[in-house]
Design a protein around this motif. Structure first.
Motif, PDB file in Angstrom:
ATOM      1  N   LYS A  85      76.212  54.057  31.335  1.00 15.38           N
ATOM      2  CA  LYS A  85      75.140  54.705  32.087  1.00 15.38           C
ATOM      3  C   LYS A  85      73.820  54.683  31.331  1.00 15.38           C
ATOM      4  O   LYS A  85      72.773  54.783  31.922  1.00 15.38           O
ATOM      5  N   SER A 138      82.294  54.817  30.351  1.00 10.45           N
ATOM      6  CA  SER A 138      81.379  55.037  31.482  1.00 10.45           C
ATOM      7  C   SER A 138      80.107  55.742  31.007  1.00 10.45           C
ATOM      8  O   SER A 138      79.034  55.482  31.531  1.00 10.45           O
ATOM      9  N   GLY A 139      80.212  56.629  30.027  1.00 12.34           N
ATOM     10  CA  GLY A 139      79.021  57.275  29.482  1.00 12.34           C
ATOM     11  C   GLY A 139      78.124  56.295  28.743  1.00 12.34           C
ATOM     12  O   GLY A 139      76.900  56.397  28.794  1.00 12.34           O
ATOM     13  N   LEU A 190      92.029  58.707  29.707  1.00  8.87           N
ATOM     14  CA  LEU A 190      90.913  59.341  30.409  1.00  8.87           C
ATOM     15  C   LEU A 190      89.708  59.533  29.488  1.00  8.87           C
ATOM     16  O   LEU A 190      88.562  59.381  29.907  1.00  8.87           O
ATOM     17  N   PHE A 191      89.962  59.856  28.223  1.00 14.12           N
ATOM     18  CA  PHE A 191      88.871  59.991  27.260  1.00 14.12           C
ATOM     19  C   PHE A 191      88.151  58.665  27.064  1.00 14.12           C
ATOM     20  O   PHE A 191      86.919  58.611  27.051  1.00 14.12           O
ATOM     21  N   ILE A 193      88.027  56.126  29.140  1.00 16.19           N
ATOM     22  CA  ILE A 193      87.312  55.775  30.372  1.00 16.19           C
ATOM     23  C   ILE A 193      85.996  56.537  30.458  1.00 16.19           C
ATOM     24  O   ILE A 193      84.952  55.964  30.788  1.00 16.19           O
ATOM     25  N   SER A 194      86.030  57.820  30.144  1.00 18.73           N
ATOM     26  CA  SER A 194      84.796  58.602  30.194  1.00 18.73           C
ATOM     27  C   SER A 194      83.815  58.166  29.111  1.00 18.73           C
ATOM     28  O   SER A 194      82.606  58.168  29.319  1.00 18.73           O
ATOM     29  N   LEU A 195      84.320  57.773  27.955  1.00 18.16           N
ATOM     30  CA  LEU A 195      83.453  57.296  26.885  1.00 18.16           C
ATOM     31  C   LEU A 195      82.759  55.999  27.277  1.00 18.16           C
ATOM     32  O   LEU A 195      81.543  55.854  27.105  1.00 18.16           O
TER      33      LEU A 195
END
Length: 53
Positions: free
Chosen positions: A52, A48-49, A41-42, A44-46
């Motif tokens: 963006k 996606s950030g 999850l970390f 994936i969020s990294l």
């Protein structure tokens, strides 16, 4: 989620010290699964950030 992984890891260590092998193995496997879910999850969020921007 990382907090739960650490809690299960501490439970596994304490259970291993007192000789409860089955409980220690179960808590360690749960801690390992939760840690890997946290890492995924970390990442994936990294990613996606970064996308963006």
């Amino acid at each position: 989620m990382l907090r739960y992984a650490l809690i299960f890891f501490i439970v596994a260590i304490i259970a291993a010290i007192f000789g409860f092998g089955g409980i220690a193995a179960g808590a360690a496997s749960i801690a390992r699964i939760l840690f890997f879910i946290f890492v995924v999850l970390f990442l994936i969020s990294l990613v996606s950030g970064l996308l963006k921007r």
